[in-house]
Design a protein around this motif. Structure first.
Motif, PDB file in Angstrom:
ATOM      1  N   LYS A  35     -75.200  -2.082  37.100  1.00 16.00           N
ATOM      2  CA  LYS A  35     -75.202  -2.959  35.921  1.00 16.00           C
ATOM      3  C   LYS A  35     -74.286  -4.158  36.170  1.00 16.00           C
ATOM      4  CE  LYS A  35     -76.049  -1.221  31.852  1.00 16.00           C
ATOM      5  NZ  LYS A  35     -75.958  -0.515  30.553  1.00 16.00           N
ATOM      6  N   VAL A  36     -74.824  -5.083  36.947  1.00 18.77           N
ATOM      7  CA  VAL A  36     -74.123  -6.336  37.218  1.00 18.77           C
ATOM      8  C   VAL A  36     -75.032  -7.489  36.831  1.00 18.77           C
ATOM      9  CG1 VAL A  36     -72.701  -5.399  39.083  1.00 18.77           C
ATOM     10  CG2 VAL A  36     -74.941  -6.388  39.616  1.00 18.77           C
ATOM     11  N   VAL A  37     -74.420  -8.625  36.506  1.00 19.29           N
ATOM     12  CA  VAL A  37     -75.165  -9.828  36.153  1.00 19.29           C
ATOM     13  C   VAL A  37     -74.390 -11.030  36.669  1.00 19.29           C
ATOM     14  CG1 VAL A  37     -74.085  -9.897  33.857  1.00 19.29           C
ATOM     15  CG2 VAL A  37     -76.210 -11.172  34.280  1.00 19.29           C
ATOM     16  N   LYS A  66     -61.880 -13.581  32.081  1.00 18.13           N
ATOM     17  CA  LYS A  66     -61.911 -12.960  33.393  1.00 18.13           C
ATOM     18  C   LYS A  66     -63.346 -12.737  33.881  1.00 18.13           C
ATOM     19  CE  LYS A  66     -57.368 -10.681  33.103  1.00 18.13           C
ATOM     20  NZ  LYS A  66     -56.839 -11.709  32.234  1.00 18.13           N
ATOM     21  N   VAL A  67     -64.121 -13.800  33.830  1.00 17.72           N
ATOM     22  CA  VAL A  67     -65.520 -13.754  34.248  1.00 17.72           C
ATOM     23  C   VAL A  67     -65.671 -14.453  35.591  1.00 17.72           C
ATOM     24  CG1 VAL A  67     -67.875 -14.516  33.707  1.00 17.72           C
ATOM     25  CG2 VAL A  67     -66.369 -13.683  31.876  1.00 17.72           C
ATOM     26  N   ASP A  68     -66.163 -13.751  36.588  1.00 18.11           N
ATOM     27  CA  ASP A  68     -66.534 -14.374  37.847  1.00 18.11           C
ATOM     28  C   ASP A  68     -67.864 -15.094  37.659  1.00 18.11           C
ATOM     29  OD1 ASP A  68     -64.302 -13.141  38.820  1.00 18.11           O
ATOM     30  OD2 ASP A  68     -65.343 -11.865  40.265  1.00 18.11           O
ATOM     31  N   ARG A 121     -70.965  -5.711  34.454  1.00 24.79           N
ATOM     32  CA  ARG A 121     -69.886  -6.383  35.156  1.00 24.79           C
ATOM     33  C   ARG A 121     -70.404  -7.734  35.636  1.00 24.79           C
ATOM     34  NH1 ARG A 121     -68.253  -6.269  40.639  1.00 24.79           N
ATOM     35  NH2 ARG A 121     -69.875  -4.731  41.111  1.00 24.79           N
ATOM     36  N   PHE A 122     -69.545  -8.769  35.555  1.00 24.10           N
ATOM     37  CA  PHE A 122     -69.947 -10.120  35.928  1.00 24.10           C
ATOM     38  C   PHE A 122     -69.565 -10.386  37.382  1.00 24.10           C
ATOM     39  CE2 PHE A 122     -69.367 -10.078  31.371  1.00 24.10           C
ATOM     40  CZ  PHE A 122     -70.576 -10.613  30.944  1.00 24.10           C
ATOM     41  N   VAL A 123     -70.543 -10.879  38.152  1.00 23.06           N
ATOM     42  CA  VAL A 123     -70.322 -11.118  39.570  1.00 23.06           C
ATOM     43  C   VAL A 123     -70.817 -12.509  39.942  1.00 23.06           C
ATOM     44  CG1 VAL A 123     -70.555  -8.677  40.142  1.00 23.06           C
ATOM     45  CG2 VAL A 123     -72.570 -10.161  40.265  1.00 23.06           C
ATOM     46  N   LYS A 124     -70.326 -12.995  41.075  1.00 15.92           N
ATOM     47  CA  LYS A 124     -70.842 -14.245  41.630  1.00 15.92           C
ATOM     48  C   LYS A 124     -72.141 -13.966  42.371  1.00 15.92           C
ATOM     49  CE  LYS A 124     -66.601 -14.531  43.099  1.00 15.92           C
ATOM     50  NZ  LYS A 124     -65.308 -14.884  43.700  1.00 15.92           N
ATOM     51  N   VAL A 125     -72.887 -15.018  42.642  1.00 11.73           N
ATOM     52  CA  VAL A 125     -74.160 -14.866  43.349  1.00 11.73           C
ATOM     53  C   VAL A 125     -73.938 -14.205  44.709  1.00 11.73           C
ATOM     54  CG1 VAL A 125     -76.068 -16.108  44.443  1.00 11.73           C
ATOM     55  CG2 VAL A 125     -75.308 -16.756  42.151  1.00 11.73           C
ATOM     56  N   ALA A 170     -60.097  -7.709  28.572  1.00 13.26           N
ATOM     57  CA  ALA A 170     -60.112  -6.819  29.717  1.00 13.26           C
ATOM     58  C   ALA A 170     -61.179  -7.259  30.699  1.00 13.26           C
ATOM     59  CB  ALA A 170     -60.381  -5.390  29.250  1.00 13.26           C
ATOM     60  N   GLY A 171     -60.910  -7.051  31.964  1.00 13.67           N
ATOM     61  CA  GLY A 171     -61.907  -7.405  32.961  1.00 13.67           C
ATOM     62  C   GLY A 171     -61.375  -7.124  34.342  1.00 13.67           C
ATOM     63  N   PRO A 172     -62.267  -7.058  35.309  1.00 12.94           N
ATOM     64  CA  PRO A 172     -61.847  -6.744  36.673  1.00 12.94           C
ATOM     65  C   PRO A 172     -61.068  -7.882  37.296  1.00 12.94           C
ATOM     66  CG  PRO A 172     -64.146  -7.381  36.609  1.00 12.94           C
ATOM     67  CD  PRO A 172     -63.691  -7.301  35.192  1.00 12.94           C
ATOM     68  N   ARG A 173     -60.304  -7.550  38.324  1.00 14.86           N
ATOM     69  CA  ARG A 173     -59.622  -8.582  39.083  1.00 14.86           C
ATOM     70  C   ARG A 173     -60.654  -9.431  39.813  1.00 14.86           C
ATOM     71  NH1 ARG A 173     -54.337  -8.060  40.119  1.00 14.86           N
ATOM     72  NH2 ARG A 173     -54.556  -9.068  42.149  1.00 14.86           N
ATOM     73  N   PRO A 174     -60.332 -10.680  40.119  1.00 14.08           N
ATOM     74  CA  PRO A 174     -61.289 -11.510  40.854  1.00 14.08           C
ATOM     75  C   PRO A 174     -61.685 -10.860  42.169  1.00 14.08           C
ATOM     76  CG  PRO A 174     -59.402 -12.810  40.111  1.00 14.08           C
ATOM     77  CD  PRO A 174     -59.069 -11.371  39.859  1.00 14.08           C
ATOM     78  N   ALA A 175     -62.985 -10.904  42.462  1.00 11.95           N
ATOM     79  CA  ALA A 175     -63.451 -10.377  43.739  1.00 11.95           C
ATOM     80  C   ALA A 175     -63.082 -11.347  44.853  1.00 11.95           C
ATOM     81  CB  ALA A 175     -64.969 -10.184  43.697  1.00 11.95           C
ATOM     82  N   ARG A 176     -62.827 -10.828  46.031  1.00 15.13           N
ATOM     83  CA  ARG A 176     -62.539 -11.691  47.171  1.00 15.13           C
ATOM     84  C   ARG A 176     -63.798 -12.440  47.566  1.00 15.13           C
ATOM     85  NH1 ARG A 176     -58.227 -11.758  50.154  1.00 15.13           N
ATOM     86  NH2 ARG A 176     -56.542 -10.265  49.897  1.00 15.13           N
ATOM     87  N   VAL A 177     -63.617 -13.685  47.951  1.00 13.05           N
ATOM     88  CA  VAL A 177     -64.729 -14.466  48.464  1.00 13.05           C
ATOM     89  C   VAL A 177     -65.043 -13.963  49.866  1.00 13.05           C
ATOM     90  CG1 VAL A 177     -65.528 -16.763  49.129  1.00 13.05           C
ATOM     91  CG2 VAL A 177     -64.087 -16.468  47.104  1.00 13.05           C
ATOM     92  N   PRO A 178     -66.300 -13.571  50.134  1.00 16.89           N
ATOM     93  CA  PRO A 178     -66.598 -13.053  51.463  1.00 16.89           C
ATOM     94  C   PRO A 178     -66.338 -14.106  52.527  1.00 16.89           C
ATOM     95  CG  PRO A 178     -68.544 -12.989  50.013  1.00 16.89           C
ATOM     96  CD  PRO A 178     -67.453 -13.626  49.259  1.00 16.89           C
TER      97      PRO A 178
END
Length: 297
Positions: A89-91, A126-128, A287-291, A51-59
């Protein structure tokens, strides 16, 4: 700002550890425009995707920091306390794709500076993530650079062209002359473009983590934000995947930025460590996020 070379005392890697990461073209969809969405089939060994979030849009315009005093290149380490999202709680997991300018002969003899299995695992879970890539690595593995840069789960940041040091001493790395530093960074961006990589962000990581005010001043024309970290994984040359996982799990706090590596030769347990790190942090509510998302306020 102190003009001595900055190094993290707990740096669990050798600056000259030449490591990299990649994803085979056969495992990824064709490149697409930045911000496009895609679905990815699970790895054959997985019965179902995690399970995991959908990919975030690239700004469209990734966030950057304003220059420091005297126009020095700004340095970002983690999401600062006091920001509107500080408690979220993001990393950000980041992976250095290292290859020095003079390592072509080693690659020609069969040494692998990529690790497609790690990239496959990040996709399956599903890790960004953000990959700090050297230009030399992109030249050696252009298909993989294009694959990573075309996947909306990832973004490519700059780790120099040469993986030579920008301040000395730095773990025995050769040093880039001050007048050549901005050009070295630009040469890496050119290599990403030539490989066809999309999702490239204006962030830079110093090889070995070493820098001083002279380097920050020399990089000003490149217009980048320097990105360091607050959690050292200790994965370079590690043999114990659980020890790497525990070091990350013990260090992560809301807004942390983790430095890791991926290679088949110099960081052999990173993929196994990720298989433990990701579910345990998700169980803690992370939640895993990009820089680029971590840097947004």
């Amino acid at each position: 700002m102190n003009t001595s070379v900055r190094k993290l005392a707990t740096l669990g890697l050798v600056g000259a550890a030449l490591v990299g990461c990649g994803g085979g073209a056969a495992e990824t969809p064709a490149p697409r425009a930045a911000g496009a969405t895609a679905s990815h089939a699970p790895s054959p060994r997985a019965s179902a995707p995690a399970a995991g979030p959908r990919p975030a849009r690239v700004p469209t315009t990734p966030p950057t920091m304003a220059p420091g005093p005297g126009g020095l290149t700004p340095v970002y380490t983690r999401r600062a306390a006091g920001t509107p999202k500080a408690a979220e709680k993001v990393v950000a997991l980041t992976f250095d794709a290292d290859m020095t300018a003079d390592q072509g002969p080693r690659a020609a003899r069969g040494e692998r500076f990529d690790n497609p299995e790690l990239i496959t695992t990040l996709r399956r879970l599903k890790v960004d993530a953000t990959v700090f890539m050297t230009g030399r690595w992109a030249e050696e593995y252009p298909d993989q650079a294009r694959s990573i840069g075309g996947d909306p789960r990832f973004e490519i940041a700059n780790h120099s062209y040469s993986h030579y040091a920008f301040a000395a001493p730095c773990y025995g790395l050769p040093t880039v002359p001050g007048p050549d530093m901005a050009a070295d960074v630009q040469r890496a961006f050119d290599a990403f473009r030539d490989a066809g990589a999309l999702n490239v962000v204006p962030y830079f990581r110093f090889p070995g983590g070493c820098y001083d005010d002279a380097a920050l001043r020399a990089l000003a024309p490149a217009g980048v934000t320097a990105v360091q970290w607050d959690v050292v994984s200790g994965d370079a040359f590690a043999k114990d995947a659980d020890a790497v996982a525990e070091q990350v799990l013990d260090g992560v706090k809301p807004g942390s930025l983790v430095v890791m590596h991926c290679t088949r030769s110099a960081a052999p347990v990173t993929e196994r460590a990720i298989r433990r790190i990701v579910p345990e942090l998700r169980a803690r509510g992370y939640r895993f996020v990009k820089v680029s998302e971590l840097m947004s306020r």
